[in-house]
Design a protein around this motif. Structure first.
Motif, PDB file in Angstrom:
ATOM      1  N   ALA A  33      34.811  37.849  40.380  1.00 20.53           N
ATOM      2  CA  ALA A  33      36.103  38.192  40.982  1.00 20.53           C
ATOM      3  C   ALA A  33      37.218  38.068  39.955  1.00 20.53           C
ATOM      4  O   ALA A  33      38.093  38.925  39.861  1.00 20.53           O
ATOM      5  N   ALA A  76      37.204  37.940  36.538  1.00 20.15           N
ATOM      6  CA  ALA A  76      37.225  38.646  35.261  1.00 20.15           C
ATOM      7  C   ALA A  76      36.771  40.088  35.396  1.00 20.15           C
ATOM      8  O   ALA A  76      37.511  41.020  35.089  1.00 20.15           O
ATOM      9  N   LEU A  90      35.953  42.121  38.020  1.00 20.12           N
ATOM     10  CA  LEU A  90      36.564  43.018  38.994  1.00 20.12           C
ATOM     11  C   LEU A  90      38.014  43.328  38.635  1.00 20.12           C
ATOM     12  O   LEU A  90      38.508  44.425  38.904  1.00 20.12           O
ATOM     13  N   VAL A  91      38.692  42.353  38.000  1.00 20.62           N
ATOM     14  CA  VAL A  91      40.071  42.625  37.577  1.00 20.62           C
ATOM     15  C   VAL A  91      40.078  43.750  36.571  1.00 20.62           C
ATOM     16  O   VAL A  91      40.944  44.630  36.593  1.00 20.62           O
ATOM     17  N   LEU A  92      39.071  43.757  35.710  1.00 16.59           N
ATOM     18  CA  LEU A  92      39.001  44.840  34.724  1.00 16.59           C
ATOM     19  C   LEU A  92      38.729  46.179  35.408  1.00 16.59           C
ATOM     20  O   LEU A  92      39.307  47.205  35.031  1.00 16.59           O
TER      21      LEU A  92
END
Lengths: 175, 337, 204
Positions: free
Chosen positions: A61, A63, A65-67
């Protein structure tokens, strides 16, 4: 009580996983995936694996998914119709057969399998983080190092791919 | 212990801790304005109440009574959800911060809302989720300033989370636990036992990264007002804006609490003869000292450029933190054998 | 050496030390609505019209201020004093503060020191039409801020003569001594008193 929580978590996981591939707005897909990651973390907590739960959130969540979200925002895929939706009958066919296979295997094998060396009681006695660390750095050291090597190769590959032009320019200047 | 008592104990502690945190957030805004004013030879807010002491309450009331505007073209659902996604992780982290030595209450033990054995990672897990609120808020506003602010914030938070994560590893190696209470107790017995003296490099990298992580000056790229109006919350107004605001200040208090637990001994008194003062007073004092430091550097330094920020994070702070881990690990190994 | 300095962040710490010291210096702001600046006599605030000490209007309706005004914000309507040929006054006097640039040229142009600038700088109103000052408003301002007006004329116009006619004449100013038509001791008014003017206006 535990079973009720498990059913809730599992249901939300499945629903969110389906939503992840079926929603049209890309950002909604990411949000569904995020919700799924949180509920998977909840499943880990149910299994007395708090460390895994927290790492699940940090890595997936926090690292990865933020990307994804980053890339989606830059691409701006607002209302693009996606051809993949037309293939859903095939997907249902294939996934249905895989699911049938799994259910069949479970029916044949049953649930009374041995629990392994680290059931919940042992983990609680030693401590979550310690037991994972010990297992990872003694029994599974080779796979662990191999995985890190794979990641390193991927990282170098990414750098080479993005800096290709720079490297080529540099080479031409020299030659 | 019965389930009912456990729940009651948890609810009481949550109510008290959240009350104190929200009050601190409110008065943090006041303290920031006042301290900055004194640094700039001004007086700051003086009108509402004696010395402007009721100013935060007036501000809060104003924000909550303002009209809530959703810009046209905005994604309404995500626009509405983003401030909440931002605020919850900031507040939820206080659940594992030990504010006092364990005391018995209603047949259970107080002092922390819950003492997770992975407490530190828990805080970082939720802190990393806070970035979603910022990115989604920026994206959903349908505004170029907000989008740029959200993107910057995403890049910045991801980069500096790594630095924070790496700089606390040294402390973890020393105290051999992820539980914040265990880390605090490891620093028992006077200020010379604090991790600050063993891990000065980690402390410096942690504080710098914490400033960047909470989007504070001189690293407030996501809301750089001279270039991006207000960054990711440009389009927000009223209560939703207040949520972002609360989240920023709650995050500041959280990272300060964490720094005082990790490096400054948490609720432990700085010397034996001061043990009669309750633990939460020490934690509050240390936290407020760090918060003053936050305001202080805001009053001193100009904003850095975005590429400078990234370069500093990746090329200076992360290598320094890695070397620190290596040195600490070798040192711990030598001492233990 | 430079490396050591940048590792220990000496320059940053120096800056922080300076800021910390600054915290203990006294503040240099005024708490404005409660405390106000002492305004010098030459301050160019809102315009006002003055009267003689017996209450008669100074303004003779010569329109020199209108001519001097660079932003054309003054409008004078001159008229004869009824029953007194050769004696004129301003029947109407308008000053548009929204256009006024507060240059003070009108007060310099005025031969009878009828115009003076006060120290009023809080000119904000809720209705912009209130910023269109008419004759009554200007005289009101003059009455309210008579001391400021006089001080302005002394400081800015370097005038000490016509303002106080009994103490001698100024040398940089025309003077219109009260006209004596031979009837009684009292000097005949130049222009009208406010009450007389209002009566005049109500007749029309």
């Amino acid at each position: 009580m535990m079973q009720a929580i498990f059913i809730y978590l599992a249901t939300v996981c499945v629903v969110c996983a389906v939503l992840t591939v079926s929603l049209r707005q890309p950002v909604y897909n990411v949000m569904a995936l995020l919700t799924m990651f949180f509920h998977v973390a909840g499943l880990y907590v149910l299994l007395n694996a708090e460390f895994l739960a927290v790492v699940q959130i940090i890595v997936y969540a926090g690292a990865i998914l933020v990307l994804y979200l980053f890339v989606l925002m830059l691409l701006n895929l607002r209302s693009e119709s996606r051809h993949l939706h037309r293939q859903w009958p095939f997907a249902v066919l294939i996934l249905g057969s895989v699911a049938a296979m799994l259910v069949g295997a479970m029916q044949a094998g049953g649930f009374g399998l041995p629990t392994g060396e680290a059931p919940a009681q042992v983990i609680q006695a030693v401590g979550n983080t310690e037991s994972i660390g010990l297992t990872l750095y003694t029994d599974y050291l080779l796979p662990f190092e191999l995985a890190s090597l794979v990641l390193l190769v991927a990282m170098i590959g990414a750098i080479v791919l993005t800096k290709k032009e720079l490297i080529q320019d540099h080479g031409e200047e020299q030659s | 212990m019965e389930l009912g008592t456990t729940v009651l104990l948890a609810v009481i502690q949550i109510a008290v801790v959240m009350g104190v945190v929200l009050l601190s957030v409110a008065y943090m805004t006041y303290a920031e304005r006042k301290v900055l004013s004194f640094m700039q030879d001004r007086l700051g807010p003086m009108e509402v109440g004696p010395w402007g002491l009721l100013q935060p309450i007036a501000d809060g009331l104003k924000l909550f009574m303002k009209e809530d505007i959703i810009p046209s073209g905005a994604n309404k659902i995500i626009f509405a959800v983003a401030p909440i996604i931002c605020l919850i992780p900031a507040l939820i982290g206080f659940a594992v911060v030990p504010y006092s030595e364990g005391f018995s209450l209603l047949g259970g033990t107080g002092g922390t809302i819950t003492d997770l054995n992975v407490g530190l990672l828990y805080i970082f897990a939720f802190a990393s989720v806070g970035a979603y609120g910022v990115i989604l808020g920026g994206w959903a506003s349908n505004s170029k300033y907000a989008l740029l602010g959200g993107l910057r914030s995403g890049a910045q938070v991801i980069s500096y989370e790594l630095v924070i994560g790496l700089s606390i590893v040294g402390v973890l190696l020393l105290s051999e636990s992820l539980s914040l209470r265990a880390i605090t107790e490891h620093q028992d017995g006077g200020f010379w036992h604090w991790n600050l003296w063993v891990q000065p490099v980690a402390f410096v990298t942690y504080v710098i990264a914490a400033v960047a992580e909470t989007n504070r000056l001189p690293f407030d790229m996501p809301e750089a007002e001279s270039e991006l109006v207000a960054g990711f919350f440009t389009e927000y107004s009223g209560m939703r804006f207040a949520f972002f605001f609360l989240a920023e200040y709650a995050n500041m208090i959280l990272v300060s609490c964490l720094a005082s637990v990790l490096f400054l001994g948490g609720y432990e008194a700085p010397a034996e003869f001061l043990n009669f003062v309750p633990g939460f007073v020490w934690l509050a004092l240390k936290t407020w000292a760090l918060l003053f430091f936050f305001i202080w550097i805001r009053g001193t330094f100009p904003r850095v450029r975005f590429d400078q920020l990234m370069k500093f994070g990746w090329k200076v702070l992360i290598p320094v933190a890695l070397v620190n881990i290596l040195v600490t690990a070798v040192g711990v190994y030598i001492v233990n054998n | 050496m430079g490396l050591i300095r940048s590792i220990f962040m000496t320059e940053l710490l120096m800056g922080m030390k300076l800021v910390f010291k600054q915290m203990f210096k006294p503040y240099c702001t005024l708490q404005y609505p409660h405390v106000r600046h002492d305004i010098p006599d030459g301050y160019r605030g809102l315009m006002s019209l003055l009267r003689y000490e017996d209450g008669s209007e100074r303004c003779v309706g010569c329109s020199l201020c209108e001519a001097a005004c660079p932003s054309n914000c003054i409008k004078v309507v001159s008229d004869e004093v009824p029953g007194q040929p050769l004696v004129r006054y301003a029947r109407e006097y308008y000053l548009d503060i929204t256009r006024c640039v507060f240059c003070g040229f009108c007060t310099e142009a005025c031969p009878v020191d009828a115009l003076a600038m006060t120290k009023v700088y809080e000119a904000s109103v809720f209705d912009r039409r209130d910023l269109m000052f008419d004759k009554r408003k200007l005289y009101e301002l003059g009455e309210q801020h008579l001391a400021d007006g006089k001080a302005y004329l002394i400081a800015h116009n370097m005038d000490d003569g016509t303002l106080f006619p009994k103490e001698g004449l100024g040398d940089n100013r025309y003077s219109f001594p009260p006209v004596d038509l031979g009837e009684g001791e009292r000097p005949v008014t130049v222009g009208l008193t406010r009450e007389a003017l209002e009566m005049e206006l109500s007749k029309q």
